[in-house]
Motif scaffolding. Structure first.
Motif, PDB file in Angstrom:
ATOM      1  N   PRO A  98     -46.637  -5.120 -21.141  1.00  0.00           N
ATOM      2  CA  PRO A  98     -45.377  -4.557 -21.861  1.00  0.00           C
ATOM      3  C   PRO A  98     -46.017  -3.506 -22.844  1.00  0.00           C
ATOM      4  O   PRO A  98     -47.073  -3.565 -23.547  1.00  0.00           O
ATOM      5  CB  PRO A  98     -44.673  -5.580 -22.085  1.00  0.00           C
ATOM      6  N   ASP A  99     -45.061  -2.432 -23.083  1.00  0.00           N
ATOM      7  CA  ASP A  99     -45.404  -1.437 -24.085  1.00  0.00           C
ATOM      8  C   ASP A  99     -45.409  -2.292 -25.387  1.00  0.00           C
ATOM      9  O   ASP A  99     -45.906  -1.895 -26.489  1.00  0.00           O
ATOM     10  CB  ASP A  99     -44.629  -0.341 -23.928  1.00  0.00           C
ATOM     11  N   GLY A 100     -44.523  -3.358 -25.545  1.00  0.00           N
ATOM     12  CA  GLY A 100     -44.333  -4.139 -26.873  1.00  0.00           C
ATOM     13  C   GLY A 100     -44.489  -5.534 -26.817  1.00  0.00           C
ATOM     14  O   GLY A 100     -44.820  -5.953 -25.555  1.00  0.00           O
ATOM     15  N   ARG A 101     -44.539  -6.188 -27.707  1.00  0.00           N
ATOM     16  CA  ARG A 101     -44.716  -7.627 -27.656  1.00  0.00           C
ATOM     17  C   ARG A 101     -43.661  -8.404 -26.750  1.00  0.00           C
ATOM     18  O   ARG A 101     -42.535  -8.035 -27.076  1.00  0.00           O
ATOM     19  CB  ARG A 101     -44.869  -8.271 -29.088  1.00  0.00           C
ATOM     20  N   ALA A 102     -44.150  -9.286 -25.920  1.00  0.00           N
ATOM     21  CA  ALA A 102     -43.080 -10.200 -25.139  1.00  0.00           C
ATOM     22  C   ALA A 102     -42.759 -11.162 -26.086  1.00  0.00           C
ATOM     23  O   ALA A 102     -43.409 -11.556 -27.032  1.00  0.00           O
ATOM     24  CB  ALA A 102     -43.900 -10.543 -23.871  1.00  0.00           C
ATOM     25  N   PRO A 103     -41.573 -11.826 -25.657  1.00  0.00           N
ATOM     26  CA  PRO A 103     -41.159 -13.028 -26.649  1.00  0.00           C
ATOM     27  C   PRO A 103     -42.093 -14.172 -26.509  1.00  0.00           C
ATOM     28  O   PRO A 103     -42.089 -14.653 -27.755  1.00  0.00           O
ATOM     29  CB  PRO A 103     -39.873 -13.381 -25.683  1.00  0.00           C
ATOM     30  N   HIS A 104     -42.972 -14.267 -25.544  1.00  0.00           N
ATOM     31  CA  HIS A 104     -44.016 -15.264 -25.467  1.00  0.00           C
ATOM     32  C   HIS A 104     -45.195 -14.910 -26.076  1.00  0.00           C
ATOM     33  O   HIS A 104     -46.193 -15.768 -26.310  1.00  0.00           O
ATOM     34  CB  HIS A 104     -44.197 -15.949 -24.138  1.00  0.00           C
ATOM     35  N   ASN A 105     -45.144 -13.751 -26.827  1.00  0.00           N
ATOM     36  CA  ASN A 105     -46.381 -13.171 -27.622  1.00  0.00           C
ATOM     37  C   ASN A 105     -46.213 -12.751 -29.034  1.00  0.00           C
ATOM     38  O   ASN A 105     -46.126 -11.724 -29.427  1.00  0.00           O
ATOM     39  CB  ASN A 105     -47.140 -12.204 -26.972  1.00  0.00           C
ATOM     40  N   PRO A 111     -51.723  -8.740 -30.134  1.00  0.00           N
ATOM     41  CA  PRO A 111     -50.696  -8.332 -29.138  1.00  0.00           C
ATOM     42  C   PRO A 111     -51.099  -8.132 -27.851  1.00  0.00           C
ATOM     43  O   PRO A 111     -52.105  -6.996 -27.664  1.00  0.00           O
ATOM     44  CB  PRO A 111     -50.150  -6.848 -29.960  1.00  0.00           C
ATOM     45  N   ARG A 112     -50.675  -8.691 -26.733  1.00  0.00           N
ATOM     46  CA  ARG A 112     -51.145  -8.326 -25.324  1.00  0.00           C
ATOM     47  C   ARG A 112     -50.262  -7.133 -25.107  1.00  0.00           C
ATOM     48  O   ARG A 112     -49.126  -7.522 -24.211  1.00  0.00           O
ATOM     49  CB  ARG A 112     -50.956  -9.512 -24.522  1.00  0.00           C
ATOM     50  N   ILE A 113     -50.313  -6.017 -25.182  1.00  0.00           N
ATOM     51  CA  ILE A 113     -49.579  -4.960 -24.921  1.00  0.00           C
ATOM     52  C   ILE A 113     -50.507  -3.855 -24.188  1.00  0.00           C
ATOM     53  O   ILE A 113     -51.666  -3.724 -24.204  1.00  0.00           O
ATOM     54  CB  ILE A 113     -49.091  -3.974 -26.148  1.00  0.00           C
ATOM     55  N   TYR A 114     -49.649  -2.845 -23.577  1.00  0.00           N
ATOM     56  CA  TYR A 114     -50.179  -1.701 -23.144  1.00  0.00           C
ATOM     57  C   TYR A 114     -51.150  -0.769 -23.886  1.00  0.00           C
ATOM     58  O   TYR A 114     -50.372  -0.481 -24.893  1.00  0.00           O
ATOM     59  CB  TYR A 114     -49.244  -1.015 -22.028  1.00  0.00           C
TER      60      TYR A 114
END
Length: 253
Positions: A98-105, A111-114
């Motif tokens: 995702p472009d921003g942080r997911a709820p589980h991250n 930050p597992r982001i794009y």
């Protein structure tokens, strides 16, 4: 020697053991990058003096697929483009982040982001589009007369933490070169074996964080060869820490 510090990194690459792996044209990332760099050695006047040119893996005019991301994958993308490859695709196993942080991250986790690195930008400029293809599982290398001609893949989805193949999504991608940039799993075994060092469950040199002392007196280990593939900031941190411990070890003995 009174003390030795092992800081040889984690250089044993993860392999892709699928049918056709033995075909000519399938290369590890560092094999591709290292030989390219060796071929560029010059003398003080800027003239090429390398004897490695004949071993360079040349991507010029070829269809290239890079499997894996990270800094190494990006370097393979950029190098292939500068060779003037015919086409370039980058396979990613997992879905597009995702472009921003997911709820589980949540913060402070990484930050597992794009993200877009220089290689992706360069590919988009040259080819007109980002080279990444997501949710791709490689199934088989295909070749003729011992040389790579294509790779067979299938799309996957993540279901409760498992990778599930999507029926009917099989595809063949024409390619002349496949570069495996899937990370590294441990240091090469030669030095640890020669020094009879104890290894951890991941075949890294076993040494505690903070003291860096291995199972052999006077032998210390720091960085990726101790903790596994990681970031350069950890290598800097552990290098400084190991230097301090070596100083204390030498002054105490």
């Amino acid at each position: 020697l009174d003390a030795v510090v092992l800081a040889m990194g984690s250089t044993l690459p993860n392999d892709l053991k699928i049918p056709g792996r033995e075909l000519e044209g399938v290369h590890f990332a560092m094999e591709f990058l290292r030989n390219n760099q060796y071929a560029l050695f010059t003398d003080r006047e800027g003239k090429l003096k390398s004897h490695w040119g004949r071993q360079k893996i040349d991507a010029k005019g070829k269809n290239v697929i890079v499997i894996g991301g990270g800094d190494t994958g990006t370097d393979c993308i950029g190098t292939s483009l500068r060779h003037h490859c015919k086409s370039l695709v980058n396979f990613e196993l997992f879905p597009r982040p995702p472009d921003g942080r997911a709820p589980h991250n949540p913060w402070p986790a990484w930050p597992r982001i794009y993200r877009t690195d220089y290689g992706h930008e360069e590919a988009a400029h040259v080819q007109g589009a980002d080279p990444r293809e997501y949710s791709i599982l490689s199934k088989k290398f295909i070749g003729e007369n011992g040389k790579l001609t294509a790779i067979q893949t299938v799309n996957i989805r993540v279901d409760n933490g498992r990778l599930v193949e999507i029926e009917g999504s099989e595809k063949e991608w024409p390619c002349d070169i496949v570069i495996l940039a899937m990370g590294f799993k441990s240091p090469e075994a030669t030095i640890p074996e020669q020094l009879s060092l104890e290894l951890d469950q991941r075949n890294n040199v076993k040494a505690g964080y903070g003291d860096y002392l291995t199972s052999s007196d006077g032998v210390f280990a720091a960085g990726d060869c101790r903790r596994g593939q990681s970031l350069v900031v950890w290598a800097i941190n552990e290098g400084r820490g190991a230097a301090e411990k070596v100083h204390k070890y030498l002054t105490a003995n």
